[in-house]
Design a protein around this motif. Structure first.
Motif, PDB file in Angstrom:
ATOM      1  N   THR A 192      45.690  57.848   6.344  1.00  0.00           N
ATOM      2  CA  THR A 192      47.070  57.422   6.547  1.00  0.00           C
ATOM      3  C   THR A 192      47.152  56.028   7.169  1.00  0.00           C
ATOM      4  O   THR A 192      48.130  55.315   6.964  1.00  0.00           O
ATOM      5  CB  THR A 192      47.803  58.426   7.474  1.00  0.00           C
ATOM      6  OG1 THR A 192      47.830  59.708   6.841  1.00  0.00           O
ATOM      7  CG2 THR A 192      49.224  57.990   7.778  1.00  0.00           C
ATOM      8  N   LEU A 193      46.117  55.630   7.893  1.00  0.00           N
ATOM      9  CA  LEU A 193      46.137  54.377   8.647  1.00  0.00           C
ATOM     10  C   LEU A 193      45.796  53.153   7.814  1.00  0.00           C
ATOM     11  O   LEU A 193      46.021  52.031   8.261  1.00  0.00           O
ATOM     12  CB  LEU A 193      45.141  54.455   9.814  1.00  0.00           C
ATOM     13  CG  LEU A 193      45.410  55.496  10.892  1.00  0.00           C
ATOM     14  CD1 LEU A 193      44.224  55.558  11.861  1.00  0.00           C
ATOM     15  CD2 LEU A 193      46.694  55.174  11.648  1.00  0.00           C
ATOM     16  N   THR A 194      45.251  53.342   6.617  1.00  0.00           N
ATOM     17  CA  THR A 194      44.668  52.220   5.888  1.00  0.00           C
ATOM     18  C   THR A 194      45.106  52.162   4.427  1.00  0.00           C
ATOM     19  O   THR A 194      45.448  53.188   3.817  1.00  0.00           O
ATOM     20  CB  THR A 194      43.128  52.287   5.951  1.00  0.00           C
ATOM     21  OG1 THR A 194      42.568  51.142   5.272  1.00  0.00           O
ATOM     22  CG2 THR A 194      42.587  53.555   5.319  1.00  0.00           C
ATOM     23  N   CYS A 195      45.078  50.951   3.879  1.00  0.00           N
ATOM     24  CA  CYS A 195      45.368  50.748   2.455  1.00  0.00           C
ATOM     25  C   CYS A 195      44.156  51.014   1.580  1.00  0.00           C
ATOM     26  O   CYS A 195      44.250  50.955   0.349  1.00  0.00           O
ATOM     27  CB  CYS A 195      45.872  49.329   2.226  1.00  0.00           C
ATOM     28  SG  CYS A 195      44.745  48.026   2.784  1.00  0.00           S
ATOM     29  N   ARG A 218      37.162  59.143  -1.314  1.00  0.00           N
ATOM     30  CA  ARG A 218      35.806  59.154  -1.899  1.00  0.00           C
ATOM     31  C   ARG A 218      34.772  58.559  -0.954  1.00  0.00           C
ATOM     32  O   ARG A 218      33.663  58.214  -1.382  1.00  0.00           O
ATOM     33  CB  ARG A 218      35.819  58.386  -3.216  1.00  0.00           C
ATOM     34  CG  ARG A 218      36.617  59.071  -4.325  1.00  0.00           C
ATOM     35  CD  ARG A 218      36.811  58.174  -5.508  1.00  0.00           C
ATOM     36  NE  ARG A 218      37.686  57.032  -5.175  1.00  0.00           N
ATOM     37  CZ  ARG A 218      37.975  56.055  -6.032  1.00  0.00           C
ATOM     38  NH1 ARG A 218      37.436  56.054  -7.248  1.00  0.00           N
ATOM     39  NH2 ARG A 218      38.773  55.072  -5.662  1.00  0.00           N
ATOM     40  N   CYS A 219      35.113  58.446   0.328  1.00  0.00           N
ATOM     41  CA  CYS A 219      34.167  57.917   1.315  1.00  0.00           C
ATOM     42  C   CYS A 219      33.315  59.071   1.837  1.00  0.00           C
ATOM     43  O   CYS A 219      33.785  59.924   2.591  1.00  0.00           O
ATOM     44  CB  CYS A 219      34.921  57.238   2.459  1.00  0.00           C
ATOM     45  SG  CYS A 219      33.846  56.435   3.671  1.00  0.00           S
ATOM     46  N   ALA A 220      32.069  59.091   1.459  1.00  0.00           N
ATOM     47  CA  ALA A 220      31.183  60.212   1.765  1.00  0.00           C
ATOM     48  C   ALA A 220      30.770  60.201   3.230  1.00  0.00           C
ATOM     49  O   ALA A 220      30.837  59.174   3.918  1.00  0.00           O
ATOM     50  CB  ALA A 220      29.943  60.144   0.883  1.00  0.00           C
ATOM     51  N   VAL A 221      30.329  61.362   3.705  1.00  0.00           N
ATOM     52  CA  VAL A 221      29.729  61.433   5.038  1.00  0.00           C
ATOM     53  C   VAL A 221      28.499  60.519   5.057  1.00  0.00           C
ATOM     54  O   VAL A 221      27.660  60.555   4.157  1.00  0.00           O
ATOM     55  CB  VAL A 221      29.350  62.879   5.398  1.00  0.00           C
ATOM     56  CG1 VAL A 221      28.539  62.915   6.694  1.00  0.00           C
ATOM     57  CG2 VAL A 221      30.595  63.749   5.522  1.00  0.00           C
ATOM     58  N   GLY A 222      28.415  59.688   6.077  1.00  0.00           N
ATOM     59  CA  GLY A 222      27.337  58.715   6.179  1.00  0.00           C
ATOM     60  C   GLY A 222      27.693  57.341   5.639  1.00  0.00           C
ATOM     61  O   GLY A 222      26.948  56.387   5.853  1.00  0.00           O
ATOM     62  N   GLN A 223      28.831  57.241   4.962  1.00  0.00           N
ATOM     63  CA  GLN A 223      29.234  55.968   4.372  1.00  0.00           C
ATOM     64  C   GLN A 223      30.158  55.204   5.319  1.00  0.00           C
ATOM     65  O   GLN A 223      30.817  55.788   6.182  1.00  0.00           O
ATOM     66  CB  GLN A 223      29.961  56.211   3.045  1.00  0.00           C
ATOM     67  CG  GLN A 223      30.194  54.971   2.209  1.00  0.00           C
ATOM     68  CD  GLN A 223      30.787  55.287   0.837  1.00  0.00           C
ATOM     69  OE1 GLN A 223      31.156  56.434   0.557  1.00  0.00           O
ATOM     70  NE2 GLN A 223      30.874  54.291  -0.019  1.00  0.00           N
ATOM     71  N   GLU A 274      44.617  50.885  -5.337  1.00  0.00           N
ATOM     72  CA  GLU A 274      45.523  51.792  -6.046  1.00  0.00           C
ATOM     73  C   GLU A 274      45.139  53.223  -5.702  1.00  0.00           C
ATOM     74  O   GLU A 274      43.966  53.608  -5.791  1.00  0.00           O
ATOM     75  CB  GLU A 274      45.409  51.563  -7.554  1.00  0.00           C
ATOM     76  CG  GLU A 274      45.741  50.144  -8.003  1.00  0.00           C
ATOM     77  CD  GLU A 274      47.226  49.905  -8.129  1.00  0.00           C
ATOM     78  OE1 GLU A 274      47.998  50.851  -7.858  1.00  0.00           O
ATOM     79  OE2 GLU A 274      47.611  48.778  -8.483  1.00  0.00           O
ATOM     80  N   GLN A 275      46.129  54.027  -5.288  1.00  0.00           N
ATOM     81  CA  GLN A 275      45.857  55.408  -4.912  1.00  0.00           C
ATOM     82  C   GLN A 275      47.143  56.216  -4.994  1.00  0.00           C
ATOM     83  O   GLN A 275      48.246  55.675  -4.801  1.00  0.00           O
ATOM     84  CB  GLN A 275      45.270  55.486  -3.494  1.00  0.00           C
ATOM     85  CG  GLN A 275      46.079  54.762  -2.435  1.00  0.00           C
ATOM     86  CD  GLN A 275      45.327  54.603  -1.127  1.00  0.00           C
ATOM     87  OE1 GLN A 275      45.075  55.568  -0.428  1.00  0.00           O
ATOM     88  NE2 GLN A 275      44.958  53.363  -0.800  1.00  0.00           N
ATOM     89  N   SER A 276      46.997  57.502  -5.267  1.00  0.00           N
ATOM     90  CA  SER A 276      48.173  58.358  -5.420  1.00  0.00           C
ATOM     91  C   SER A 276      48.772  58.754  -4.077  1.00  0.00           C
ATOM     92  O   SER A 276      49.991  58.904  -3.947  1.00  0.00           O
ATOM     93  CB  SER A 276      47.799  59.620  -6.208  1.00  0.00           C
ATOM     94  OG  SER A 276      46.766  60.342  -5.542  1.00  0.00           O
ATOM     95  N   GLN A 277      47.935  58.918  -3.046  1.00  0.00           N
ATOM     96  CA  GLN A 277      48.442  59.392  -1.768  1.00  0.00           C
ATOM     97  C   GLN A 277      49.158  58.272  -1.012  1.00  0.00           C
ATOM     98  O   GLN A 277      48.898  57.091  -1.212  1.00  0.00           O
ATOM     99  CB  GLN A 277      47.318  59.985  -0.907  1.00  0.00           C
ATOM    100  CG  GLN A 277      46.293  59.009  -0.397  1.00  0.00           C
ATOM    101  CD  GLN A 277      45.131  58.788  -1.356  1.00  0.00           C
ATOM    102  OE1 GLN A 277      45.271  58.982  -2.567  1.00  0.00           O
ATOM    103  NE2 GLN A 277      43.995  58.371  -0.831  1.00  0.00           N
ATOM    104  N   ILE A 317      50.660  54.544   5.650  1.00  0.00           N
ATOM    105  CA  ILE A 317      51.595  53.685   6.371  1.00  0.00           C
ATOM    106  C   ILE A 317      51.552  52.274   5.787  1.00  0.00           C
ATOM    107  O   ILE A 317      50.485  51.681   5.649  1.00  0.00           O
ATOM    108  CB  ILE A 317      51.256  53.656   7.872  1.00  0.00           C
ATOM    109  CG1 ILE A 317      51.443  55.044   8.486  1.00  0.00           C
ATOM    110  CG2 ILE A 317      52.125  52.634   8.606  1.00  0.00           C
ATOM    111  CD1 ILE A 317      50.906  55.162   9.892  1.00  0.00           C
ATOM    112  N   GLY A 318      52.729  51.751   5.417  1.00  0.00           N
ATOM    113  CA  GLY A 318      52.815  50.408   4.870  1.00  0.00           C
ATOM    114  C   GLY A 318      52.652  50.320   3.368  1.00  0.00           C
ATOM    115  O   GLY A 318      52.734  49.220   2.810  1.00  0.00           O
ATOM    116  N   LYS A 319      52.457  51.438   2.683  1.00  0.00           N
ATOM    117  CA  LYS A 319      52.207  51.385   1.239  1.00  0.00           C
ATOM    118  C   LYS A 319      53.385  50.771   0.498  1.00  0.00           C
ATOM    119  O   LYS A 319      53.198  49.895  -0.366  1.00  0.00           O
ATOM    120  CB  LYS A 319      51.910  52.780   0.707  1.00  0.00           C
ATOM    121  CG  LYS A 319      51.606  52.796  -0.800  1.00  0.00           C
ATOM    122  CD  LYS A 319      51.259  54.194  -1.292  1.00  0.00           C
ATOM    123  CE  LYS A 319      50.910  54.175  -2.778  1.00  0.00           C
ATOM    124  NZ  LYS A 319      50.554  55.529  -3.283  1.00  0.00           N
ATOM    125  N   ALA A 320      54.607  51.213   0.805  1.00  0.00           N
ATOM    126  CA  ALA A 320      55.776  50.692   0.090  1.00  0.00           C
ATOM    127  C   ALA A 320      55.903  49.185   0.291  1.00  0.00           C
ATOM    128  O   ALA A 320      56.196  48.436  -0.659  1.00  0.00           O
ATOM    129  CB  ALA A 320      57.038  51.414   0.560  1.00  0.00           C
TER     130      ALA A 320
END
Length: 386
Positions: A80-83, A88-93, A270-273, A276-279
């Motif tokens: 929610t905090l980031t654009c 798809r960010c895996a554990v360890g990434q 680009e993402q479906s979810q 904050i700040g997306k609009a």
């Protein structure tokens, strides 16, 4: 800093677990960053630059205060905090993260590490992004926790950094891919090591998980790097500008969106979810921006020692923007920096006149990064196969 000016060490600023070690190592100037003391100079900047590019260096970067987001809904809160699309960010990434305000402004630009299932670390630039995350959490209804864990980074940077850390943690250091992390032990000191850094050369960040053992970790790294000529240095201003790395608070601020900053547009993914700040960002994507942060290559002149305050920039006799960073690049053998200009003047080659404390300077807008735009150097294999 003049010879009659000094920085007072008081209890109102935090010290990293490595602070006393930096004093003992001969640090001769400190900055205040993120309400902490940041080593700013051990030796001549050209000497430190050479050590970084040719050998191995150790930096106290405890000022990158770590904010932890954890719990059953931690993934959703961080996303929610980031654009950036973190689904798809895996554990360890890890990711270079932009924390976004409702109007699209950049709250912070930390390195984000997905250290384990349901746990993320934001390693911050100089702003209160942890408090911002707490505020978002308070209104979200999500089941998560925002905290400041016992995590304290140092950076081991330079082409001999992997060989230095191999002595401490074994061959597993070579398995770390660029922008990934894993847990290790230095002797019996627990650490999380990420293949990241503020230099865009091969390097790592070693996160101490026990603040009482800062001096032990510092000494262990220095001993392991002794055969490679390791030396403590400050973050290299020349190297970070060559690489197109920005400083939050001077180059970019809350007033700026990713579309205003050369190279950050790609991080508005680009993402479906929703986030904050997306609009606001999608509207700016369509409408465009009025100004842009770009590079500036100065005309021939004496090496610049840096910049104490923003410098007014003029084009054809009219003030149009400001220079936010300027420094001598030993590698390029010229002065380079960043400048805000109207978008109509942002293309490389626009002539500018700069009013600085060193007199009137001239130069031209330039593409950034100045070197290695594909970031091939820090991502290169750390040892030959076979």
């Amino acid at each position: 800093m003049s010879s009659s000016t000094r920085l007072y060490f008081g209890p109102w600023y935090r010290r990293s677990p490595f602070f006393e070690s930096t004093l003992a190592a001969g640090c001769r100037a400190y900055d205040i960053y993120n309400k902490m003391y940041l080593p700013a100079e051990y030796d001549d900047p050209d000497v430190e630059y050479q050590a970084l590019n040719e050998g191995v260096t150790l930096w106290d970067v405890g000022v990158e205060r770590t904010v932890q987001v954890s719990g059953p809904d931690a993934d959703r809160l961080v996303d929610t905090l980031t654009c950036r699309d973190l689904t798809r960010c895996a554990v360890g990434q890890g990711k270079y993260m932009l924390v976004i305000a409702p109007d699209g402004g950049i709250v912070n630009d930390p390195v984000l590490l997905h250290v384990e299932e349901g746990t993320w670390w934001m390693q911050l630039a100089d702003s209160d992004a942890g408090l911002y995350a707490l505020g978002v959490l308070a209104r979200s209804g999500l089941d998560a926790e925002v905290s400041y864990p016992d995590v304290h980074p140092v950076q081991v940077q330079g082409p001999l950094s992997a060989r230095t850390l191999e002595t401490l943690v074994g061959d597993g250091i070579y398995d770390l891919r660029y922008y990934w992390c894993a847990r290790f032990e230095v002797g019996d000191i627990p650490v999380v090591i990420s293949r990241t850094g503020w230099s865009a050369v091969p390097g790592f960040e070693v996160n101490l998980l026990d603040a009482t053992r800062g001096a032990e970790l510092w000494d262990a790294i220095m001993e392991a790097g002794e055969e490679h000529g390791i030396r403590p240095i400050a973050p290299s201003e020349a190297r970070r500008i060559e690489a197109g790395i920005f400083n939050w608070g001077s180059d970019i601020t809350l007033r700026d969106t990713p579309f205003h900053v050369t190279g950050l547009e790609r991080l508005v993914e680009e993402q479906s979810q929703d986030y904050i700040g997306k609009a606001a960002l999608e509207r700016i994507r369509e409408e465009g921006v009025d100004r842009k942060l770009v590079g500036i290559a100065f005309d021939d002149g004496e090496p610049l020692p840096g910049i104490a305050a923003a410098w007014p920039a003029s084009h054809e006799g009219r003030e149009v923007g400001r220079v936010t960073a300027a420094v001598w690049s030993p590698g390029l053998e010229r002065n380079i920096g960043y400048v805000w200009v109207p978008v109509a003047l942002a293309a490389p080659g626009t002539r500018l006149s700069i009013e600085s404390e060193h007199g009137i300077l001239t130069g031209s807008t330039a593409a950034i990064p100045f070197v290695d735009p594909a970031k091939e150097r820090p991502a290169q294999p750390l040892r030959a196969a076979g």
